[in-house]
Design a protein around this motif. Sequence first.
Motif, PDB file in Angstrom:
ATOM      1  N   LYS A  35       0.799  -1.217   0.000  1.00  0.00           N
ATOM      2  CA  LYS A  35       0.000   0.000   0.000  1.00  0.00           C
ATOM      3  C   LYS A  35       0.835   1.272   0.000  1.00  0.00           C
ATOM      4  CE  LYS A  35      -4.236   1.702   2.183  1.00  0.00           C
ATOM      5  NZ  LYS A  35      -5.269   1.441   3.224  1.00  0.00           N
ATOM      6  N   PHE A  36       1.995   1.238   0.686  1.00  0.00           N
ATOM      7  CA  PHE A  36       2.758   2.483   0.890  1.00  0.00           C
ATOM      8  C   PHE A  36       4.176   2.416   0.340  1.00  0.00           C
ATOM      9  CE2 PHE A  36      -0.184   1.948   4.581  1.00  0.00           C
ATOM     10  CZ  PHE A  36      -1.059   2.995   4.276  1.00  0.00           C
ATOM     11  N   GLY A  37       4.463   1.463  -0.541  1.00  0.00           N
ATOM     12  CA  GLY A  37       5.806   1.179  -1.041  1.00  0.00           C
ATOM     13  C   GLY A  37       6.811   2.308  -1.113  1.00  0.00           C
ATOM     14  N   PRO A  38       6.564   3.359  -1.922  1.00  0.00           N
ATOM     15  CA  PRO A  38       7.596   4.400  -2.068  1.00  0.00           C
ATOM     16  C   PRO A  38       7.640   5.408  -0.929  1.00  0.00           C
ATOM     17  CG  PRO A  38       5.706   4.875  -3.486  1.00  0.00           C
ATOM     18  CD  PRO A  38       5.441   3.532  -2.852  1.00  0.00           C
ATOM     19  N   LYS A  39       6.675   5.383  -0.046  1.00  0.00           N
ATOM     20  CA  LYS A  39       6.653   6.339   1.062  1.00  0.00           C
ATOM     21  C   LYS A  39       7.782   6.079   2.053  1.00  0.00           C
ATOM     22  CE  LYS A  39       3.537   7.702   3.673  1.00  0.00           C
ATOM     23  NZ  LYS A  39       4.275   8.972   3.767  1.00  0.00           N
ATOM     24  N   THR A  40       8.179   7.115   2.772  1.00  0.00           N
ATOM     25  CA  THR A  40       9.220   6.961   3.788  1.00  0.00           C
ATOM     26  C   THR A  40       8.663   6.221   5.005  1.00  0.00           C
ATOM     27  OG1 THR A  40      10.352   8.961   3.094  1.00  0.00           O
ATOM     28  CG2 THR A  40      10.811   8.174   5.323  1.00  0.00           C
ATOM     29  N   ALA A  41       9.318   5.146   5.379  1.00  0.00           N
ATOM     30  CA  ALA A  41       8.882   4.355   6.529  1.00  0.00           C
ATOM     31  C   ALA A  41       9.606   4.780   7.802  1.00  0.00           C
ATOM     32  CB  ALA A  41       9.117   2.866   6.270  1.00  0.00           C
ATOM     33  N   LYS A  47      18.854   9.953   7.667  1.00  0.00           N
ATOM     34  CA  LYS A  47      18.754   8.954   6.610  1.00  0.00           C
ATOM     35  C   LYS A  47      17.362   8.324   6.650  1.00  0.00           C
ATOM     36  CE  LYS A  47      19.773   5.571   3.688  1.00  0.00           C
ATOM     37  NZ  LYS A  47      19.917   5.792   2.230  1.00  0.00           N
ATOM     38  N   SER A  48      16.728   8.216   5.493  1.00  0.00           N
ATOM     39  CA  SER A  48      15.392   7.622   5.436  1.00  0.00           C
ATOM     40  C   SER A  48      15.402   6.367   4.577  1.00  0.00           C
ATOM     41  CB  SER A  48      14.393   8.632   4.868  1.00  0.00           C
ATOM     42  OG  SER A  48      14.705   8.959   3.537  1.00  0.00           O
ATOM     43  N   ILE A  49      14.487   5.448   4.919  1.00  0.00           N
ATOM     44  CA  ILE A  49      14.269   4.284   4.064  1.00  0.00           C
ATOM     45  C   ILE A  49      12.767   4.165   3.813  1.00  0.00           C
ATOM     46  CG2 ILE A  49      16.334   3.017   4.779  1.00  0.00           C
ATOM     47  CD1 ILE A  49      14.602   1.276   6.547  1.00  0.00           C
ATOM     48  N   SER A  50      12.432   3.768   2.614  1.00  0.00           N
ATOM     49  CA  SER A  50      11.030   3.648   2.226  1.00  0.00           C
ATOM     50  C   SER A  50      10.476   2.290   2.650  1.00  0.00           C
ATOM     51  CB  SER A  50      10.899   3.794   0.714  1.00  0.00           C
ATOM     52  OG  SER A  50      11.512   2.688   0.063  1.00  0.00           O
ATOM     53  N   TYR A  51       9.178   2.146   2.527  1.00  0.00           N
ATOM     54  CA  TYR A  51       8.549   0.850   2.792  1.00  0.00           C
ATOM     55  C   TYR A  51       9.098  -0.201   1.831  1.00  0.00           C
ATOM     56  CZ  TYR A  51       5.180   2.766   6.106  1.00  0.00           C
ATOM     57  OH  TYR A  51       4.596   3.322   7.214  1.00  0.00           O
ATOM     58  N   ASP A  52       9.328   0.179   0.569  1.00  0.00           N
ATOM     59  CA  ASP A  52       9.899  -0.760  -0.403  1.00  0.00           C
ATOM     60  C   ASP A  52      11.307  -1.184  -0.006  1.00  0.00           C
ATOM     61  OD1 ASP A  52       7.750  -0.989  -2.141  1.00  0.00           O
ATOM     62  OD2 ASP A  52       8.369   0.736  -3.365  1.00  0.00           O
ATOM     63  N   GLU A  53      12.128  -0.221   0.433  1.00  0.00           N
ATOM     64  CA  GLU A  53      13.506  -0.552   0.821  1.00  0.00           C
ATOM     65  C   GLU A  53      13.514  -1.428   2.065  1.00  0.00           C
ATOM     66  OE1 GLU A  53      17.842   1.682   1.368  1.00  0.00           O
ATOM     67  OE2 GLU A  53      16.001   2.872   1.200  1.00  0.00           O
ATOM     68  N   LEU A  54      12.639  -1.144   3.001  1.00  0.00           N
ATOM     69  CA  LEU A  54      12.527  -1.993   4.190  1.00  0.00           C
ATOM     70  C   LEU A  54      12.133  -3.407   3.795  1.00  0.00           C
ATOM     71  CD1 LEU A  54      12.528  -2.243   7.296  1.00  0.00           C
ATOM     72  CD2 LEU A  54      10.126  -1.524   7.247  1.00  0.00           C
ATOM     73  N   ASP A  55      11.262  -3.526   2.806  1.00  0.00           N
ATOM     74  CA  ASP A  55      10.854  -4.832   2.292  1.00  0.00           C
ATOM     75  C   ASP A  55      12.068  -5.590   1.763  1.00  0.00           C
ATOM     76  OD1 ASP A  55       9.381  -6.964   1.232  1.00  0.00           O
ATOM     77  OD2 ASP A  55       8.917  -5.872  -0.616  1.00  0.00           O
ATOM     78  N   ARG A  56      12.889  -4.932   0.937  1.00  0.00           N
ATOM     79  CA  ARG A  56      14.052  -5.599   0.345  1.00  0.00           C
ATOM     80  C   ARG A  56      15.079  -5.999   1.404  1.00  0.00           C
ATOM     81  NH1 ARG A  56      13.165  -1.499  -3.506  1.00  0.00           N
ATOM     82  NH2 ARG A  56      14.728  -0.152  -2.560  1.00  0.00           N
ATOM     83  N   LEU A  57      15.391  -5.080   2.306  1.00  0.00           N
ATOM     84  CA  LEU A  57      16.427  -5.366   3.303  1.00  0.00           C
ATOM     85  C   LEU A  57      15.987  -6.457   4.278  1.00  0.00           C
ATOM     86  CD1 LEU A  57      17.633  -1.726   4.080  1.00  0.00           C
ATOM     87  CD2 LEU A  57      18.870  -3.485   2.802  1.00  0.00           C
TER      88      LEU A  57
END
Length: 558
Positions: A35-41, A47-57
């Motif tokens: 739902k929120f992939g590109p948003k900042t999580a 330093k920020s990471i997005s929901y998508d980046e959190l998913d990958r890591l």
Amino acid sequence: MDKIWLKSYPPGVPAEVDMGEFRSLVDLFEHGVRKFGPKTAYVNMGKSISYDELDRLSARFAAWLQSELKLEHGARVALMMPNVLQYPVAMFGALRAGCTVVNVNPLYTARELEHQLRDSGAEVIVILENFARTLEQVLPKLALRAVVVTSLGELLGFPKGALVNFVVRRVRKMVPQWKLPGHVRLSDALARGAAHALRPVALSHDDVAYLQYTGGTTGTAKGAVLTHGNIVGNLQQAHAWIGPYVKEGEEIIITALPLYHIFSLTANCLTFFKIGATNVLITNPRDIPGFVKELGKVPFTVITGVNTLFNALLNNPDFARLDFSSFKLALGGGMAVQQAVADKWQEVTGKVLLEAYGLTETSPAVTINPLDLPAFNHTIGLPVSSTEISIRDDEGNEVALGQRGELCVRGPQVMRGYWNRPEDTARVFTADGYLRTGDIAVMDPKGFIRLVDRKKDMILVSGFNVYPNEVEDVVASHPGVMEVAAVGIPDERSGEAVKVFVVRKDPELTAEALIAHCRENLTGYKVPHHIEFRDELPKTNVGKILRRALRDEPDRTG
């Protein structure tokens, strides 16, 4: 007890929550990422990471746990970090691998760390290098399969990460020398995990998500078994309460309380994940000037904390100069909110400081005040949705409305029990399934609950539980001590402070020597601030030391 509190619920708050919306926390995670992939999580140190980046890591970390360590479903993974980006990566990664997370306070002494890792049966630990020296002291006594070490700058990117690590290691010298043979750097684990595919694990409400350690009612640290269903239930309860007042994808929540603490974990990390919020992680909230500076960088909308944190912010002159135009909600828990702090908070920010109540054993929320409350009301609020409350006397009978008794709780958020401790579990549950909180409370005709006393002798220091038995055990281990009793006394800075009464075996024993002994064996907030020597301690006719009698005496320490 009739749910009279439902009549006092704010508009839009349901009596019951939907437990079927998410099968597990991993289901919640996957829903949020879609739902929120590109948003900042998450944001930390700029330093920020997005929901998508959190998913990958987190997927890479999960794949490493599965494919290289071959951890089985339910294996325990310990996390020993403050609020840094690595925490959500490792936490969600462990859950996605089907593991159980064991949250560890980074300030633990070697003795405390050894107990928790042994008791939980943790097979892996992810630890910030600043605390690796503590693990080194007990590592030979443990059966860990892997030690993963990270640094403060590891996920901050270049050059910021390298600069942060240089300052922390070389300038401020915050990383004591350590040696952990065979350890793996988190970045290496993530790189190796990228070579494997994450194998989805079928999880349900019955699977164990966290072993969240608490002293319970005896003082012996034990793991509250919190299932995916418990945590899903509590975040659904929290979301039902705040839902009418927040907007999906638009909230910015300040997370100063450590994520290893159940309040911050459920309220900040998980509940606000569901609505696509940006979570600003404060690594060192004790640095109040630095904290206020961070607050000035973002148009934050929500902040949670304990009374001492709010008080410290209010006593910083720069805090009142912040822009509060976006600010919506402040939630205080973990310890009692003081009237003076609540009044000043409302004066400075224009918003009410709302008090809530919970326990580690209840994931944690039990009650919360209405978000449309016009002013601080001296209560812990109303029971959250899908929660049953019973106030009972010492014989287990429900008391009349307005009478004091022990607060007992039943609901989807109540733990399964204590890890491998069936006798302790049996002691805290009633025959009809209510959890005995150990807190004495009164309910008014509108359903609001006021705490009036604590049945148990637990001491609350800045929102953290300190159990007299543990402090007494450490003090009593000093060869110069004959008898000891530990109690909590009021403290302006931390709410309560630990005071010990000691009968000396060695007449030359000094308070300074005892405090030094305690510092070697207890986390800082557990170390006694006051020591009073006595010729004898008050006791019952069977020889049990009367802590309450000591606690109720005037303070003679000056």
